[in-house]
Design a protein around this motif. Structure first.
Motif, mmCIF file in Angstrom:
data_model
loop_
_atom_site.group_PDB
_atom_site.id
_atom_site.type_symbol
_atom_site.label_atom_id
_atom_site.label_comp_id
_atom_site.label_asym_id
_atom_site.label_seq_id
_atom_site.Cartn_x
_atom_site.Cartn_y
_atom_site.Cartn_z
ATOM 1 N N ILE A 21 0.739 -1.101 -0.181
ATOM 2 C CA ILE A 21 0.275 -0.387 0.166
ATOM 3 C C ILE A 21 0.686 1.706 -0.035
ATOM 4 N N LYS A 22 0.596 2.358 -1.047
ATOM 5 C CA LYS A 22 1.531 3.268 -1.078
ATOM 6 C C LYS A 22 0.895 4.539 -1.009
ATOM 7 N N CYS A 23 1.055 5.662 -0.266
ATOM 8 C CA CYS A 23 0.956 6.762 0.185
ATOM 9 C C CYS A 23 2.113 7.908 -0.203
ATOM 10 N N THR A 24 1.666 9.194 -0.206
ATOM 11 C CA THR A 24 2.193 10.666 -0.283
ATOM 12 C C THR A 24 1.750 11.770 0.609
ATOM 13 N N TYR A 25 2.478 12.246 1.002
ATOM 14 C CA TYR A 25 2.277 13.340 1.498
ATOM 15 C C TYR A 25 2.861 13.968 0.381
ATOM 16 N N SER A 30 6.630 17.647 7.405
ATOM 17 C CA SER A 30 6.132 15.814 8.362
ATOM 18 C C SER A 30 6.972 15.148 8.461
ATOM 19 N N ASN A 31 7.348 14.035 9.974
ATOM 20 C CA ASN A 31 8.534 13.600 9.676
ATOM 21 C C ASN A 31 7.467 12.467 11.193
ATOM 22 N N TYR A 32 6.720 11.513 11.031
ATOM 23 C CA TYR A 32 6.221 10.614 11.519
ATOM 24 C C TYR A 32 4.924 10.069 10.696
ATOM 25 N N PHE A 33 5.272 8.554 9.719
ATOM 26 C CA PHE A 33 4.662 8.352 9.534
ATOM 27 C C PHE A 33 4.075 7.200 9.514
ATOM 28 N N PRO A 34 2.907 6.789 9.994
ATOM 29 C CA PRO A 34 2.176 5.717 11.410
ATOM 30 C C PRO A 34 0.970 4.947 10.233
ATOM 31 N N ILE A 62 5.340 -7.939 8.470
ATOM 32 C CA ILE A 62 5.206 -5.985 8.173
ATOM 33 C C ILE A 62 6.256 -5.358 7.725
ATOM 34 N N ALA A 63 6.514 -4.065 7.055
ATOM 35 C CA ALA A 63 7.187 -3.455 7.378
ATOM 36 C C ALA A 63 6.994 -1.995 6.249
ATOM 37 N N VAL A 64 8.209 -1.156 6.925
ATOM 38 C CA VAL A 64 7.509 0.467 6.228
ATOM 39 C C VAL A 64 8.282 0.863 5.559
ATOM 40 N N THR A 69 13.359 12.249 0.336
ATOM 41 C CA THR A 69 12.667 13.406 -1.480
ATOM 42 C C THR A 69 11.950 13.342 -1.939
ATOM 43 N N ALA A 70 11.542 12.346 -2.112
ATOM 44 C CA ALA A 70 9.605 11.610 -3.312
ATOM 45 C C ALA A 70 8.696 12.039 -2.264
ATOM 46 N N LYS A 71 8.647 12.284 -1.256
ATOM 47 C CA LYS A 71 7.504 12.281 0.113
ATOM 48 C C LYS A 71 6.518 11.171 -0.705
ATOM 49 N N HIS A 72 6.734 9.774 -0.220
ATOM 50 C CA HIS A 72 5.940 9.086 -0.605
ATOM 51 C C HIS A 72 6.382 7.856 0.872
ATOM 52 N N PHE A 73 5.499 6.796 0.939
ATOM 53 C CA PHE A 73 6.096 6.307 1.722
ATOM 54 C C PHE A 73 5.525 4.495 2.105
ATOM 55 N N SER A 74 5.349 3.700 2.071
ATOM 56 C CA SER A 74 4.577 2.039 1.714
ATOM 57 C C SER A 74 4.806 1.561 2.976
ATOM 58 N N LEU A 75 3.765 0.541 2.942
ATOM 59 C CA LEU A 75 3.619 -0.004 3.518
ATOM 60 C C LEU A 75 3.082 -1.497 3.367
ATOM 61 N N HIS A 76 4.285 -2.669 3.507
ATOM 62 C CA HIS A 76 4.648 -3.648 2.737
ATOM 63 C C HIS A 76 4.118 -4.865 3.591
#
Lengths: 113, 115
Positions: A21-25, A30-34, A62-64, A69-76
């Motif tokens: 699952i992918k997210c962008t901000y 922002s420095n905390y991504f739950p 699970i991993a994040v 730099t790209a301002k995106h984070f993912s849940l695996h």
């Protein structure tokens, strides 16, 4: 203010497959991504989080990952199981309790036995 | 600890009625917030509080009032209910940590239907 986009809105996988699952901000401050998991009829609960000084964090299946730099984070999620079926929300905020997170719209994960 | 509690669990209102959704926490958390959850819209922030006597608006505050007279309680008031306020409402609390964690502890939710 912060804007968090989350994709996909629905994800269907077979038991044992991996799910991503992918997210962008939008706010570079922002420095905390739950990540929260919400089972049907239940309340959201934190399952894993990552801070911007870390690129990856793992907890069993699970991993994040975070690309600041790209301002995106993912849940695996690896080796998915039927009990992983739920709605997953990503969020972004500043660290510290006074900063209220902005949530994505959620991903409904369905794991077929 | 009971954590975050909410009452009622279910409520049906008629358009124009007012009511208060109750939220309480026994973890001595400084910060509390109210969200509404609608299908496909995620969790949207209505109001929040950073301490007793201090509240502020979130993303969707119209039609709702809050107050925070004690650390434990954070009620949400619907002034004149409208069908657009049909939703599931979650209260949450959080606290400062030295490690910068910002975990939201959610209540069980209130399912509100406005006819």
């Amino acid at each position: 203010g912060e804007n968090v986009e989350q994709h996909p809105s629905t994800l269907s996988v077979q038991e044992g497959d991996s799910a991503v699952i992918k997210c962008t901000y939008s706010d570079s401050a922002s420095n905390y991504f739950p990540w929260y998991k919400q089972e049907l009829g239940k309340r959201p609960q934190l399952i894993i989080d990552i801070r911007s000084n870390v690129g990856e964090k793992k907890d069993q299946r699970i991993a994040v990952t975070l690309n600041k730099t790209a301002k995106h984070f993912s849940l695996h999620i690896t080796e998915t199981q039927p009990e992983d079926s739920a709605v997953y929300f990503c969020a972004a905020s500043l660290s510290g309790g006074s900063y209220i997170p902005t949530f994505g719209r959620g991903t409904s994960l369905i794991v077929h036995p | 600890n009971a954590g975050v509690t909410q009452t009622p669990k279910f409520q049906v209102l008629k358009t124009g009625q007012s009511m208060t959704l109750q939220c309480a926490q026994d973890m001595n958390h400084e910060y509390m917030s109210w969200y509404r959850q609608d299908p496909g819209m995620g969790l949207r922030l209505i109001h929040y509080s950073v301490g007793a006597g201090i509240t502020d608006q979130g993303e969707v505050p119209n039609g709702y009032n809050v107050s925070r007279s004690t650390t434990e309680d954070f009620p949400l008031r619907l002034l004149s209910a409208a069908p657009s306020q049909t939703s599931v409402y979650f209260c949450a609390s959080s606290y400062s940590t030295g490690g910068g964690k910002n975990e939201q502890f959610f209540g069980p939710g209130t399912r509100l239907t406005v006819l």
